[in-house]
Structures are given as C-alpha cells and as structure tokens.
Design a protein around this motif. Structure first.
Motif, PDB file in Angstrom:
ATOM      1  N   HIS A  79    -134.702  -3.640  11.744  1.00 50.03           N
ATOM      2  CA  HIS A  79    -135.112  -2.678  10.758  1.00 50.03           C
ATOM      3  C   HIS A  79    -134.606  -2.786   9.421  1.00 50.03           C
ATOM      4  CE1 HIS A  79    -137.240   0.851   9.541  1.00 50.03           C
ATOM      5  NE2 HIS A  79    -137.505   1.194  10.718  1.00 50.03           N
ATOM      6  N   SER A  80    -135.334  -3.060   8.310  1.00 50.79           N
ATOM      7  CA  SER A  80    -134.862  -3.551   7.178  1.00 50.79           C
ATOM      8  C   SER A  80    -134.495  -2.435   6.290  1.00 50.79           C
ATOM      9  CB  SER A  80    -135.667  -4.539   6.250  1.00 50.79           C
ATOM     10  OG  SER A  80    -136.983  -3.734   6.284  1.00 50.79           O
ATOM     11  N   VAL A 100    -140.111  -8.004  10.747  1.00 51.24           N
ATOM     12  CA  VAL A 100    -138.886  -7.052  10.272  1.00 51.24           C
ATOM     13  C   VAL A 100    -139.687  -5.614  10.351  1.00 51.24           C
ATOM     14  CG1 VAL A 100    -137.571  -8.423   8.847  1.00 51.24           C
ATOM     15  CG2 VAL A 100    -139.356  -7.367   7.759  1.00 51.24           C
ATOM     16  N   CYS A 101    -139.070  -4.450  10.385  1.00 47.21           N
ATOM     17  CA  CYS A 101    -139.439  -3.127  10.242  1.00 47.21           C
ATOM     18  C   CYS A 101    -139.182  -2.564   8.858  1.00 47.21           C
ATOM     19  CB  CYS A 101    -138.781  -2.448  11.270  1.00 47.21           C
ATOM     20  SG  CYS A 101    -139.397  -2.591  12.997  1.00 47.21           S
ATOM     21  N   GLU A 273    -139.872  -4.897  22.669  1.00 49.50           N
ATOM     22  CA  GLU A 273    -139.596  -5.118  21.332  1.00 49.50           C
ATOM     23  C   GLU A 273    -138.494  -4.077  21.021  1.00 49.50           C
ATOM     24  OE1 GLU A 273    -142.227  -6.879  17.789  1.00 49.50           O
ATOM     25  OE2 GLU A 273    -141.649  -4.725  17.218  1.00 49.50           O
ATOM     26  N   ILE A 274    -137.469  -4.590  20.015  1.00 48.04           N
ATOM     27  CA  ILE A 274    -136.187  -3.651  19.628  1.00 48.04           C
ATOM     28  C   ILE A 274    -136.188  -3.758  18.288  1.00 48.04           C
ATOM     29  CG2 ILE A 274    -134.982  -3.623  22.025  1.00 48.04           C
ATOM     30  CD1 ILE A 274    -133.038  -5.722  20.513  1.00 48.04           C
ATOM     31  N   GLN A 275    -135.788  -2.654  17.587  1.00 51.25           N
ATOM     32  CA  GLN A 275    -135.817  -2.648  16.100  1.00 51.25           C
ATOM     33  C   GLN A 275    -134.183  -2.100  15.532  1.00 51.25           C
ATOM     34  OE1 GLN A 275    -138.423   0.824  15.156  1.00 51.25           O
ATOM     35  NE2 GLN A 275    -140.027  -0.044  16.136  1.00 51.25           N
ATOM     36  N   PRO A 276    -133.238  -2.760  15.913  1.00 49.86           N
ATOM     37  CA  PRO A 276    -131.745  -2.562  15.526  1.00 49.86           C
ATOM     38  C   PRO A 276    -131.905  -2.722  13.972  1.00 49.86           C
ATOM     39  CG  PRO A 276    -131.797  -4.490  16.718  1.00 49.86           C
ATOM     40  CD  PRO A 276    -133.241  -4.180  16.884  1.00 49.86           C
ATOM     41  N   GLY A 277    -131.141  -1.891  13.419  1.00 50.43           N
ATOM     42  CA  GLY A 277    -130.782  -2.271  11.839  1.00 50.43           C
ATOM     43  C   GLY A 277    -129.374  -2.404  11.431  1.00 50.43           C
TER      44      GLY A 277
END
Length: 456
Positions: A79-80, A100-101, A273-277
C-alpha cells in the motif's frame, strides 16, 4: 457588478499557473540540500525539520516482505498510502510486488504519471468528476483496479468507461469486515454487487474478486489476540466467498490485510494477496506491536537489524537509543520486529534557556499528532518526553538523571524522532532525504513525495 463565470480557458490557465508555482517551490526545496549529497556527515547539516529515510533499512524491509510473501505463496501488493512515492513503488515492484495500492484516486494519478502500473485504488471512487478521472486513468494505466460497495457506483463507472475509448478497468467488491467504514454489509449484498458488475462487464470492465481490509485490528499489540480477531473475521469472509462461488462468481482475487496482519493472513490462508504498507518505514504504532509469532524477530528467529545495525549504532556521532513509547512505559518489554525503523524526523534544538528541557523546531506541522507523541530515536535520552507547543514548536523534557549521563542535547543540536504514525507524517513533507554510510550520517539522495497532498 454582475458576476461573470470564468471560462474553461481561464480556469485551465489558473490551474497551470498554480501547478507551475508548486513545481518551482518543490524544485527550490530540493535544491536546498542538493549540494549536501555525498558529503560525509551531511545529515547533520540538513535544514530542519527534515524527513529522513535510512536507505539500507528501507531496502532490507522491502526485501523481507517480498521474501515473506513469496515463501507463503501470497501475491504482494504494497500500500503506497504510506510512502506516496514513485521511487519506493519501483523498488517494491523490482523486489517482487505485483503492483501497488493507493488509497485515493489522486495518489494513483501521481504514481501513474511516474510510470507505475497495476494499481489498486482501495477506497470507493464516487462523484461524476472523480469517476471521469478514473476512466481517464484506466486508459493510461495498465492493470488498473478499483473497489465498489454500491450498485450506483457500478452504473456510473460503466457509463464513464464506455465514453473513454481504450480504457480497461477491473472492479472488486469491497466487503465490510465490521468496521462500518466502507464495504457491503452482508454476504448477500456482496453476491448482488458482484452480479451487477458481471452484468456490466465487457472489454472495458471486468469483475475481479473482493477486497477485505480491517484497519482497526491491525494494531492489536499481542500477536495471539490479533490472530484471534482476524480468525473470526476471516470466517465471515470465507462464508461470503462460498456464497459468491455458489452464485457462479468465484473471487479470483481476495486482497486485503496489512503490516499488522501479514503473518496472520499467511497462517489463515484466506487472502490470496496482501496489502501491507507501513513495513517499509515502521512507526510508533507498529513498533509497539508483536508482528511475528516468533518473538526472536524474523521468520528465521534472527535479529532483523543484524550486525550492520549494531555497527551503525556504535559509529554514530550521538548515542543511538532504543525506541519505545513515550506517553507511558510499556506494560511489557518491547517486541522484536521482522522490520527495522527506517523513517525519522530530524529536528533541531532552537532554544535551551531552561534547565531540564529544550525547544525544538517541530510541532503540529512536522509530526502527526492523532496518535500521541513521537519517541526519541537518537540525540536525546530515551525517557525524554515530547509535548506539542503549537504549529512550529515542541518541548523535549529530560529525565532527572540525563545530565549526569552527559546526554542533554544543547542549542543547535539535532534530535531524531520516530513518527507516531508514518502515513500522515509523510503527508506533511515534499521530499525524503535518503541517508546511508557509517551511522546513516551521509545524505545520498533526495526523492520527491509525488502523492503528498493528493487526497482528492
């Protein structure tokens, strides 16, 4: 006088003038420190407050999360919203991320302008003007995805996409995990919305799956308690996925999660899918959390910082002090983390006229304030306490025995803080100042924060 509506040309000229002024201001800020790049010890010469990133630690964090996702056969879409940076996005993709998110459409536009593709916009895009921009972006950005949580949005997006020749967009059903922020509120609503998207599908619009993100549970401190919370939520998600499959609309993509839940998500196995930032930087919120079930640090049970971090600490011109919460002492010893703190706000003592405390040049305009105060990273005693004193100032008060240890910062000295919350702190700055070398004391590059302020 009679009011005269400005013409489209006048509005365009005004906008271009504003953009040129903003661009010139950013160029001036970059040139402020360009002459320091590569000079040993140049970090100490930065005008303050300055947003500083340790490049070696940043790169190690990026690689660790990429390795973690690959090991657990998860797609990684960082996550951007945390960093809002084209350069950091490129490094994440080069390390193995599938894209990216972005939290907002404006952030996605900024990153796309920098050449980033395969962007997922994780907050619903609503309103005629915003949807027209979304369709335009879908023509220029390969692999663009967005989430929806209402049938009206599907209708509006479908109409805009038809009018934008060559555009292609994938829509995901946003599922509420119980936060009541965004997302459909039931499994049946998810099925009905997926059916709506499927009925609208064509060359320009595709149903892709679901998003399921629970931010409120990301910062539960104990790993076991956090896992229990997500286990309950993932049971509901599994039920919803089963209903979608029964309706003939299986979710090819199940995306969500964050830095706080990445290890839990891998254990539970529901997300694809994972979205770590925040893992790229870390902050006070996540440094207070047990991110891994292994208290020794990373998945191999090793100290993630390693010998390089120890050497950097001993070589620094100021004592590098442990990071911890400053509102009150932690109830238990700080947890080891698989990731290193790489983001700092360097500030300078501008007044030292009273015993036991100093004033620094950072206040509400330099540090996020919604999650307490910043911990000291270097340049002052660990147990010093920070207090906001307005927009431009803060007071740093020292423990009584600090002077005996010779660790008081004096007039003109630099103190480094860890951000209480990295995302909104980053949003206060135009540039990252990248440091490396012995003790991270040398400025090696300056990167613009392209998504800063792009909240529309």
């Amino acid at each position: 006088d009679e009011f005269v509506m400005p013409s489209v040309l006048q509005l365009l000229l005004s906008f271009l003038t504003l953009m040129r002024t903003t661009s010139l201001q950013c160029q001036r800020m970059a040139s402020l420190h360009a002459n320091l790049i590569g000079k040993p010890g140049s970090r100490a010469l930065l005008n303050t407050p300055a947003l500083v990133v340790s490049l070696p630690k940043l790169d190690r964090n990026i690689q660790r999360m990429s390795d973690f996702a690959a090991t657990h056969k998860l797609r990684l879409r960082p996550h951007s919203k945390t960093h809002k940076s084209v350069e950091i996005s490129k490094r994440q993709i080069a390390a193995g991320a599938c894209g990216v998110c972005c939290a907002k459409l404006g952030e996605a536009e900024a990153l796309s302008e920098g050449g980033i593709e395969n962007i997922l916009i994780t907050s619903p895009v609503v309103g005629a003007g915003a949807i027209a921009r979304l369709a335009s972006l879908a023509r220029k950005c390969t692999g663009l995805m967005a989430v929806v949580d209402h049938p009206c949005s599907v209708d509006a997006i479908q109409a805009a996409m038809r009018a934008e020749e060559g555009a292609a967009l994938t829509l995901l059903v946003d599922i509420d995990p119980g936060m009541r922020r965004t997302g459909v509120a039931s499994a049946q609503a998810a099925v009905e919305l997926a059916q709506k998207i499927e009925a609208a599908s064509g060359p320009f619009l595709t149903y892709g799956g679901v998003q399921f993100y629970c931010g409120v549970s990301q910062h539960i401190q104990e790993y076991a308690a956090r896992r229990a919370a997500f286990e309950e939520k993932d049971a509901y998600l599994s039920t919803t996925l089963a209903e979608l499959a029964r309706a003939g609309l299986p979710a090819r993509l199940v995306t969500g999660g964050g830095t706080g839940s990445h290890a839990v998500d891998a254990e539970l196995g529901v997300l694809t899918e994972i979205q770590p930032g925040s893992y790229v930087f870390m902050d006070r919120q996540y440094n207070d959390c047990e991110l891994s079930p292994l208290r020794g640090g990373n998945d191999d049970g090793e100290d993630p910082a390693g010998e390089a971090s120890t050497a950097a600490a001993s070589a620094s011109s100021v004592e590098l002090l442990p990071q911890s919460s400053l509102d009150s002492p932690p109830a238990s010893p700080p947890f080891s983390s698989p990731f290193e703190t790489s983001l700092f706000v360097d500030v300078r003592v501008i007044s030292a006229n009273h015993p036991g405390c100093v004033t620094v040049d950072a206040g509400l305009k330099a540090l996020s304030s919604e999650d307490g105060v910043p911990p000291v990273s270097a340049g002052a005693p660990l147990q010093s306490t920070f207090r906001f004193m307005g927009d431009e100032h803060g007071i740093l008060t020292f423990p009584e025995d600090a002077d005996a240890a010779g660790t008081y910062p004096g007039h003109g000295d630099v103190v480094s803080f860890v951000a209480p919350h990295c995302d909104p702190t980053v949003n206060l700055y135009d540039y990252y100042h990248l440091v490396a070398g012995e003790g991270d004391r040398t400025l090696v590059d300056i990167w613009p924060i392209q998504g800063r302020g792009r909240c529309q």
